[in-house]
Structure formats: structure tokens, C-alpha cells
Write a protein that holds these residues in place. Sequence first.
Motif, PDB file in Angstrom:
ATOM      1  N   ARG A  84     -24.339 -48.651  13.622  1.00  0.00           N
ATOM      2  CA  ARG A  84     -23.968 -47.424  14.290  1.00  0.00           C
ATOM      3  C   ARG A  84     -24.859 -46.270  13.834  1.00  0.00           C
ATOM      4  O   ARG A  84     -25.386 -46.301  12.726  1.00  0.00           O
ATOM      5  CB  ARG A  84     -22.500 -47.078  13.998  1.00  0.00           C
ATOM      6  CG  ARG A  84     -21.494 -48.037  14.641  1.00  0.00           C
ATOM      7  CD  ARG A  84     -21.536 -47.923  16.151  1.00  0.00           C
ATOM      8  NE  ARG A  84     -20.573 -48.791  16.818  1.00  0.00           N
ATOM      9  CZ  ARG A  84     -20.855 -49.993  17.268  1.00  0.00           C
ATOM     10  NH1 ARG A  84     -22.070 -50.508  17.083  1.00  0.00           N
ATOM     11  NH2 ARG A  84     -19.953 -50.713  17.889  1.00  0.00           N
ATOM     12  N   TYR A 115     -25.577 -42.518  12.423  1.00  0.00           N
ATOM     13  CA  TYR A 115     -24.874 -41.598  11.545  1.00  0.00           C
ATOM     14  C   TYR A 115     -25.449 -40.186  11.619  1.00  0.00           C
ATOM     15  O   TYR A 115     -25.069 -39.319  10.836  1.00  0.00           O
ATOM     16  CB  TYR A 115     -24.887 -42.117  10.106  1.00  0.00           C
ATOM     17  CG  TYR A 115     -23.944 -43.291   9.929  1.00  0.00           C
ATOM     18  CD1 TYR A 115     -22.639 -43.103   9.508  1.00  0.00           C
ATOM     19  CD2 TYR A 115     -24.347 -44.591  10.248  1.00  0.00           C
ATOM     20  CE1 TYR A 115     -21.759 -44.177   9.378  1.00  0.00           C
ATOM     21  CE2 TYR A 115     -23.477 -45.670  10.127  1.00  0.00           C
ATOM     22  CZ  TYR A 115     -22.184 -45.452   9.691  1.00  0.00           C
ATOM     23  OH  TYR A 115     -21.312 -46.508   9.567  1.00  0.00           O
ATOM     24  N   LYS A 146     -17.641 -36.869  12.822  1.00  0.00           N
ATOM     25  CA  LYS A 146     -16.448 -36.803  13.664  1.00  0.00           C
ATOM     26  C   LYS A 146     -16.835 -36.801  15.137  1.00  0.00           C
ATOM     27  O   LYS A 146     -16.204 -37.479  15.958  1.00  0.00           O
ATOM     28  CB  LYS A 146     -15.641 -35.543  13.330  1.00  0.00           C
ATOM     29  CG  LYS A 146     -14.352 -35.424  14.142  1.00  0.00           C
ATOM     30  CD  LYS A 146     -13.561 -34.185  13.755  1.00  0.00           C
ATOM     31  CE  LYS A 146     -12.271 -34.072  14.583  1.00  0.00           C
ATOM     32  NZ  LYS A 146     -11.503 -32.849  14.225  1.00  0.00           N
ATOM     33  N   SER A 159     -17.771 -40.293  16.185  1.00  0.00           N
ATOM     34  CA  SER A 159     -16.583 -41.135  16.325  1.00  0.00           C
ATOM     35  C   SER A 159     -15.910 -40.897  17.670  1.00  0.00           C
ATOM     36  O   SER A 159     -15.489 -41.834  18.359  1.00  0.00           O
ATOM     37  CB  SER A 159     -15.600 -40.842  15.184  1.00  0.00           C
ATOM     38  OG  SER A 159     -14.411 -41.588  15.336  1.00  0.00           O
ATOM     39  N   SER A 166     -15.729 -43.926  20.643  1.00  0.00           N
ATOM     40  CA  SER A 166     -14.437 -44.629  20.631  1.00  0.00           C
ATOM     41  C   SER A 166     -13.374 -43.750  21.285  1.00  0.00           C
ATOM     42  O   SER A 166     -13.545 -42.537  21.408  1.00  0.00           O
ATOM     43  CB  SER A 166     -14.014 -44.973  19.199  1.00  0.00           C
ATOM     44  OG  SER A 166     -13.810 -43.797  18.428  1.00  0.00           O
TER      45      SER A 166
END
Length: 219
Positions: free
Chosen positions: A85, A87, A173, A176, A180
Motif C-alpha cells: 500500500r 504511505y 487517514k 485509509s 476502504s
Amino acid sequence: MNYVLPATLLALTLPLLAGCGSIVGAAIPPQTLSNPANLNGATLTSTSPLVVQRVGTSVQYDTSATVPAGSFDDLDLSEIPLGIRPYAAEIKASLKSVTVAGACVMPESFTLTLDTLAISVWNSGDKAGAATLSATPNVNVVATRTGGGVGTGTYSLAANSASVGKGDVNVPKALSILTSGGKNDVSVSAKISADNDGLAGCNLTFTLGDSSVTLSNFK
């Protein structure tokens, strides 16, 4: 017959397997996705007229407030192997044109300054859980009149770009949210000032140009 991996070999193997993602991730170059939130062509409207004290105003756009809502899907990372993923992320946006409306002097050209820029993202229906990325780009943009009529003027804007995300503590955040939870929404807000006092009293409506997100630091 069952075979049990010796404890010493297991201790050596697990870190190697865990590190595969980091090794492969380090080889993935930054990935840029164009117009990920369908912002290209969106309009940012001033919340109040330009005021002479600083000849400035605030502008904003919110995908959840449009009709129909401009919600968009999560970023698709399914082709990235080993659960790797990103970052780090940088979101870029540009201003394409501006319409000036109201009772003010409308010059043939003037310079706008993008003083602040903030982009918030959230899972649709959970605006309270938004992640906000902000910056003070201080970008100067020349506006050139292209048309208009009584009480209105349209202006093209010279090439420009501003970004948020670099070094921002809210990037994890935001990533994320964008990867998702399903549908997402985004809002863009900015503080704009102009170098011509004659513009005080008018409202501004901006059209966004190209937007993109660049994902990096894969692991």
C-alpha cells in the motif's frame, strides 16, 4: 508424515517473508491518477464578496452537496501485489477560469493569489470523520479578461497548480478513507486575494482545471 520447520530456521524465514512487501514496494515508482475525485470542471463559489481590506474572499466546493452527489469510488489498488500500500500522497489541483460578478470595477487583467488550500476527504455519510490536508501555496495567477457583460466578467487563468499532502500528518487517514469503506466525498476550499482594490464588492466563481493524486512510498 508432518514436518515441523526447525525453530531456528523459522526465526530466519519469517522476517524475510515479512520484508518481501517492503522490498517490492521500494521498487514501485510514484503512481499518478488523473481526476480521481471527478473534480475537473467543478466550480468553487465565493462565500462572500471580495472585501477591500485585503481584497480577498473564501471559495469552496463539496461533492456531497451537489445534485446528484458527486461521490466517487475508492482508489483501486487490487493490481498491487503482496498487500502493498502507499504511505504518502500528494493531491494537486489547478484553477482554469474565473467569473467576476457584481458592482465592481472589472479590469482587463489582474493577479490572484491562492493564499490557502484545503482538501478534505471522507467516507460518504461520515463527514465528521473527514481527513483534511492543507497548505499555504501562495501561488500567483494572472487573470485575463475573455468576455462578459453588464455586471459580469469572465477571465482565463494562466497555468497554475497547487498541492496538499506533502509532509501532512493526516495523509495516512486520508489514504485509509480513499482505499476502504466504499464511496467517498471530497471538499475543496481556498482563500483567494486579488491585487486590484476595484474588485471589492464582487463575487468570484472559479472553474477547476486538472486535478490528480500521486501515490508513493509503497511498502
